[in-house]
Write a protein that holds these residues in place. Structure first.
Motif, PDB file in Angstrom:
ATOM      1  N   CYS A 166      17.971 -19.163-108.431  1.00 22.71           N
ATOM      2  CA  CYS A 166      19.097 -19.015-109.253  1.00 22.71           C
ATOM      3  C   CYS A 166      18.908 -17.070-109.220  1.00 22.71           C
ATOM      4  N   LEU A 167      18.037 -16.570-109.778  1.00 29.03           N
ATOM      5  CA  LEU A 167      18.339 -15.413-109.716  1.00 29.03           C
ATOM      6  C   LEU A 167      19.158 -14.343-108.752  1.00 29.03           C
ATOM      7  N   GLY A 168      18.642 -14.279-107.070  1.00 31.89           N
ATOM      8  CA  GLY A 168      19.152 -14.215-106.125  1.00 31.89           C
ATOM      9  C   GLY A 168      21.105 -14.443-105.906  1.00 31.89           C
ATOM     10  N   GLY A 169      21.143 -15.898-106.836  1.00 31.21           N
ATOM     11  CA  GLY A 169      22.217 -16.048-107.010  1.00 31.21           C
ATOM     12  C   GLY A 169      22.894 -15.328-107.653  1.00 31.21           C
ATOM     13  N   LEU A 170      22.395 -14.944-109.007  1.00 32.69           N
ATOM     14  CA  LEU A 170      23.198 -14.073-109.667  1.00 32.69           C
ATOM     15  C   LEU A 170      23.809 -12.809-109.333  1.00 32.69           C
ATOM     16  N   ILE A 171      22.369 -12.230-108.156  1.00 28.45           N
ATOM     17  CA  ILE A 171      22.624 -10.614-108.553  1.00 28.45           C
ATOM     18  C   ILE A 171      23.015  -9.940-106.628  1.00 28.45           C
ATOM     19  N   PHE A 188      23.161 -21.268-106.392  1.00 32.70           N
ATOM     20  CA  PHE A 188      24.418 -23.415-106.348  1.00 32.70           C
ATOM     21  C   PHE A 188      24.471 -22.512-108.427  1.00 32.70           C
ATOM     22  N   ILE A 189      23.323 -22.804-109.130  1.00 27.41           N
ATOM     23  CA  ILE A 189      23.232 -22.529-110.370  1.00 27.41           C
ATOM     24  C   ILE A 189      23.187 -21.700-110.268  1.00 27.41           C
ATOM     25  N   GLY A 190      22.726 -20.268-110.268  1.00 27.81           N
ATOM     26  CA  GLY A 190      23.157 -18.977-109.786  1.00 27.81           C
ATOM     27  C   GLY A 190      25.036 -18.086-110.210  1.00 27.81           C
ATOM     28  N   GLY A 191      25.382 -19.279-109.278  1.00 26.37           N
ATOM     29  CA  GLY A 191      26.541 -18.596-108.931  1.00 26.37           C
ATOM     30  C   GLY A 191      27.432 -19.418-110.704  1.00 26.37           C
ATOM     31  N   LEU A 192      27.116 -20.351-110.436  1.00 26.77           N
ATOM     32  CA  LEU A 192      28.030 -21.084-111.775  1.00 26.77           C
ATOM     33  C   LEU A 192      27.756 -19.948-113.087  1.00 26.77           C
ATOM     34  N   ILE A 222      26.702 -13.798-117.165  1.00 28.52           N
ATOM     35  CA  ILE A 222      25.341 -12.765-117.404  1.00 28.52           C
ATOM     36  C   ILE A 222      25.593 -11.805-117.011  1.00 28.52           C
ATOM     37  N   SER A 223      25.318 -10.292-116.877  1.00 28.20           N
ATOM     38  CA  SER A 223      25.839  -8.898-116.778  1.00 28.20           C
ATOM     39  C   SER A 223      24.785  -9.173-115.816  1.00 28.20           C
ATOM     40  N   SER A 224      25.265  -8.433-114.101  1.00 28.44           N
ATOM     41  CA  SER A 224      24.766  -8.810-113.598  1.00 28.44           C
ATOM     42  C   SER A 224      23.580  -7.155-112.965  1.00 28.44           C
ATOM     43  N   SER A 225      24.715  -5.666-113.844  1.00 21.66           N
ATOM     44  CA  SER A 225      24.160  -4.692-113.466  1.00 21.66           C
ATOM     45  C   SER A 225      22.320  -4.894-114.373  1.00 21.66           C
ATOM     46  N   LEU A 226      22.737  -5.314-115.103  1.00 20.27           N
ATOM     47  CA  LEU A 226      21.507  -5.444-116.838  1.00 20.27           C
ATOM     48  C   LEU A 226      20.036  -6.443-115.752  1.00 20.27           C
ATOM     49  N   LEU A 227      20.805  -7.379-114.621  1.00 24.41           N
ATOM     50  CA  LEU A 227      19.863  -7.928-114.474  1.00 24.41           C
ATOM     51  C   LEU A 227      18.761  -7.469-112.446  1.00 24.41           C
TER      52      LEU A 227
END
Length: 284
Positions: free
Chosen positions: A20-25, A232-236, A241-246
């Protein structure tokens, strides 16, 4: 639930949030899996790298299946020589990196991986503070191909040493050096990473890394499935969520967790060495 079932469940439960964390960034999360494999699952560094690479293959295949139907084929075709040069270099680098890791002692390998993970953490922090923008360096195609091979070799070596797909290094390189649009850099990164990871796995397999077939059933497949679900969840969630902050937060987490896990492993190795070393006068 027996021990095998608990291990598989733990693999899913750790793979999902990391995915999930990987998908977010926009990454597969392999950089964050490695400290978990060493610290939580208690694998040796060499084993953790090989299994991390295997889980990376599962997540890459899944990512390609999701991305390819929506991929801008025309734009990808335009940068095909660059992609091919990265693949060629990556395969050479993966082969070299796997062979090199075999020659290293466990302790030296831990130190090398610690340095690489901290470097990737610093890169994440830097991207969080100042996001990478597409620019590129003007160069003739033959020069671009040679540059792509050179970068591919370096990234392939890192891939085999860490057991990662290398997206954190491939994507900024495509953006900054070759001016590839961010919308297609992710798909290009997956296409580049797949053969690189496969070559790395083949070399690790020849070194006996996958001799225990049960690990595929108990760890690799469950963690891979958990990572796919998490991605998949991270992509949704990415829109909320701010990608830069993450990236900034995760970069610091990766640095701290890598230092904690691998310094602990190094300390344990030193204690074990002292325990088996006989006294200087030969008395037991």
């Amino acid at each position: 639930m027996n021990e095998k079932g608990k291990k598989s469940l733990l693999a899913v439960l750790t793979g999902a949030p990391i995915g999930c964390l990987g998908g977010l960034i926009g990454l597969g999360g392999a950089e964050f899996r490695l400290p978990v494999l060493v610290g939580l699952f208690k694998y040796s560094t060499r084993q953790a790298v090989a299994f991390n690479l295997a889980v990376s293959l599962i997540t890459l295949i899944s990512s390609l299946a999701f991305r390819l139907p929506q991929a801008p084929i025309k734009e990808l075709t335009a940068i095909l020589p660059i992609i091919a040069s990265f693949i060629a270099g990556g395969m050479i680098g993966a082969y070299t990196g796997a062979n090199y890791s075999k020659r290293l002692s466990e302790r030296t390998l831990e130190k090398v991986i610690l340095i690489l993970l901290v470097s990737i953490g610093v890169l994440l922090v830097a991207e969080g503070i100042s996001p990478v923008v597409s620019s590129g360096i003007a160069m003739p195609l033959p020069v671009a191909v040679l540059v792509g091979i050179a970068f591919g070799i370096g990234i392939g070596i890192v891939s085999s040493l860490l057991g990662v797909a290398g997206g954190e290094l491939i994507i900024p390189t495509l953006l900054l050096v070759f001016g590839v649009d961010i919308k297609i850099a992710g798909t290009a990164s997956v296409l580049i990473s797949l053969p690189t990871v496969v070559i790395g796995m083949i070399r690790h397999a020849s070194n006996g890394a996958y001799a225990e077939k049960k690990e595929w059933k108990e760890l690799v497949v469950p963690m891979g499935l958990g990572s796919i679900l998490g991605s998949f969840i991270g992509g949704l969630l990415i829109a909320y969520i701010s990608s830069s902050l993450l990236k900034l937060v995760l970069g610091f987490i990766l640095i701290l967790s890598a230092i904690k896990m691998f310094t602990k492993a190094l300390k344990s190795a030193r204690i074990s060495t002292v325990a088996v070393t006989p006294p200087a006068d030969g008395k037991q």
